[in-house]
Design a protein around this motif. Structure first.
Motif, PDB file in Angstrom:
ATOM      1  N   ASP A 262      31.717 -25.047  -4.010  1.00  0.00           N
ATOM      2  CA  ASP A 262      32.496 -24.818  -5.233  1.00  0.00           C
ATOM      3  C   ASP A 262      32.596 -26.088  -6.068  1.00  0.00           C
ATOM      4  N   LEU A 263      32.873 -27.202  -5.388  1.00  0.00           N
ATOM      5  CA  LEU A 263      33.024 -28.467  -6.101  1.00  0.00           C
ATOM      6  C   LEU A 263      31.684 -28.924  -6.687  1.00  0.00           C
ATOM      7  N   LEU A 264      30.605 -28.760  -5.936  1.00  0.00           N
ATOM      8  CA  LEU A 264      29.290 -29.182  -6.423  1.00  0.00           C
ATOM      9  C   LEU A 264      28.880 -28.395  -7.671  1.00  0.00           C
ATOM     10  N   LYS A 265      29.028 -27.079  -7.623  1.00  0.00           N
ATOM     11  CA  LYS A 265      28.612 -26.262  -8.769  1.00  0.00           C
ATOM     12  C   LYS A 265      29.468 -26.545 -10.004  1.00  0.00           C
ATOM     13  N   ASP A 326      25.292 -36.574  -6.087  1.00  0.00           N
ATOM     14  CA  ASP A 326      24.421 -37.144  -5.063  1.00  0.00           C
ATOM     15  C   ASP A 326      25.023 -36.986  -3.672  1.00  0.00           C
ATOM     16  N   ALA A 327      26.308 -37.287  -3.562  1.00  0.00           N
ATOM     17  CA  ALA A 327      26.972 -37.208  -2.258  1.00  0.00           C
ATOM     18  C   ALA A 327      27.118 -35.761  -1.799  1.00  0.00           C
ATOM     19  N   LEU A 328      27.605 -34.903  -2.679  1.00  0.00           N
ATOM     20  CA  LEU A 328      27.828 -33.508  -2.298  1.00  0.00           C
ATOM     21  C   LEU A 328      26.526 -32.801  -1.934  1.00  0.00           C
ATOM     22  N   SER A 329      25.423 -33.202  -2.540  1.00  0.00           N
ATOM     23  CA  SER A 329      24.145 -32.527  -2.320  1.00  0.00           C
ATOM     24  C   SER A 329      23.581 -32.755  -0.924  1.00  0.00           C
ATOM     25  N   VAL A 330      24.005 -33.822  -0.253  1.00  0.00           N
ATOM     26  CA  VAL A 330      23.453 -34.108   1.080  1.00  0.00           C
ATOM     27  C   VAL A 330      24.428 -33.755   2.203  1.00  0.00           C
ATOM     28  N   ILE A 349      34.911 -39.423   0.463  1.00  0.00           N
ATOM     29  CA  ILE A 349      34.595 -38.075   0.940  1.00  0.00           C
ATOM     30  C   ILE A 349      34.243 -38.159   2.422  1.00  0.00           C
ATOM     31  N   SER A 350      34.830 -37.284   3.219  1.00  0.00           N
ATOM     32  CA  SER A 350      34.599 -37.310   4.667  1.00  0.00           C
ATOM     33  C   SER A 350      34.698 -35.893   5.217  1.00  0.00           C
ATOM     34  N   PRO A 351      34.283 -35.681   6.470  1.00  0.00           N
ATOM     35  CA  PRO A 351      34.423 -34.350   7.069  1.00  0.00           C
ATOM     36  C   PRO A 351      35.880 -34.039   7.376  1.00  0.00           C
TER      37      PRO A 351
END
Length: 367
Positions: A262-265, A326-330, A349-351
């Motif tokens: 959701d955040l990436l899109k 870049d971060a969200l895509s991987v 950003i972390s798990p």
């Protein structure tokens, strides 16, 4: 001096070694590929002096010899040939290579093999055997964050560290950090800085086919990786890497839980109005259960709403949309945690659990 080989195998080998042929050089010999034929094996070698790639294929030949063939022309000819067996004939006196395949007949003027720079390595440290897939994963998830600015050469490299049963890779530039680690069985301690551009080139020739493992050694300030029929030697950087752990430990009191997709899109859509001139700025208005993402310029404005769980205060912050994408895509997980301190401190950003990965992004000051 005749050589018989498969067109497809030779073409694949040329594609591999071409990753280390320099784009621009003052040395004509480095624009070539060293071909060494011995004992029914043909070894192709290319180097730009910082990375050397060697690939070996099976051939039929009764002699031992070597020569240097211009890389660009040789690769182009082999690539365009029909997928049939090739016969090559090298004339040592004229230094000409004749290539025959089906109805095609080509001739290339070559160089002497003893003019090509050879790498001489001392005895290596202990060999480590690692998963090819693990190495590719580490590279994909971190190397993109390494700096491209040669002013601070160390930051153009990635840190590869093996310690306490984990292998971690870290990429850093002045505005972000990407860190990812996996469990390994090796108990050796390794810490080396590898040029990000060159480790990316190495990943490009790691096939899913072939053996699962690769061997990893550090020899004379070089990383040597061997996998399948390839050997890659990379010059490493000497110096001290940035204290990234200290930066990653500077967390705040605002933690939001959000679905990664959701955040990436939403970020991708909002970034349509972001530009390099304003540092790809998009604005985040973080509330209790929703995050508003907005961007605007003279052409219009975009607003996105993303559901979140926020256990801290509300916050307005500006983020570089390219760095966030870049971060969200991987990231592979469905949900992630993002930590904020305030509008001028990094977001991390972390798990949801553990510290398998961390992506730090510095905010952009908003007017």
């Amino acid at each position: 001096m005749k050589i018989y080989c498969s067109r497809s195998e030779l073409n694949k080998a040329l594609n591999n070694v071409s990753h280390s042929v320099p784009v621009r050089t003052t040395s004509n010999i480095l624009e070539g590929i060293l071909v060494n034929v011995d004992n029914n094996k043909m070894k192709l070698t290319a180097t730009d002096t910082n990375i050397t790639i060697e690939t070996v294929i099976n051939v039929q030949s009764d002699e031992s010899f070597e020569f240097v063939v211009p890389a660009k022309l040789f690769s182009a000819i082999i690539n365009k040939l029909p997928d049939e067996d090739i016969m090559m004939d090298f004339n040592n006196e004229s230094k000409k290579l004749n290539i025959k395949c089906a109805g095609s007949n080509s001739e290339i003027i070559c160089f002497r093999g003893d003019e090509y720079p050879k790498i001489k390595l001392n005895e290596g440290q202990n060999v480590i055997y690692l998963s090819k897939e693990d190495i590719k994963t580490l590279i994909r998830k971190t190397a993109f964050a390494a700096s491209t600015d040669d002013i601070n050469l160390i930051l153009t490299g990635v840190l590869l560290e093996i310690k306490d049963g984990f292998m971690r890779m870290v990429g850093v530039d002045p505005f972000r950090i990407a860190s990812y680690k996996i469990e390994v069985k090796e108990n050796q301690d390794v810490r080396v800085i590898i040029p990000a551009k060159l480790i990316n080139e190495t990943a490009n020739i790691m096939d899913a086919e072939g053996e699962d493992k690769l061997s990893f050694e550090i020899i004379d300030n070089k990383v040597v990786m061997a996998f399948d029929n390839n050997k890659v030697t990379i010059n490493t950087f000497s110096g001290k890497f940035i204290d990234f752990e200290r930066l990653l430990n500077k967390t705040g009191e605002i933690n939001i839980r959000v679905k990664r997709d959701d955040l990436l899109k939403s970020t991708e859509r909002a970034s349509l109005l972001a530009s390099v001139q304003n540092n790809n700025l998009i604005r985040f208005n973080i509330q209790k259960d929703v995050m508003l993402i907005t961007s605007l310029n003279e052409e219009g404005n975009i607003e996105e709403k993303v559901e979140i769980i926020n256990d801290g205060e509300d916050l307005n912050i500006g983020i570089n949309s390219r760095y966030l994408k870049d971060a969200l895509s991987v990231i592979d997980e469905e949900e992630i945690m993002i930590n904020f301190k305030d509008s001028v401190s990094p977001c991390i950003i972390s798990p949801l659990k553990g510290d398998k990965y961390n992506y730090l992004i510095l905010p952009i000051r908003m007017n």
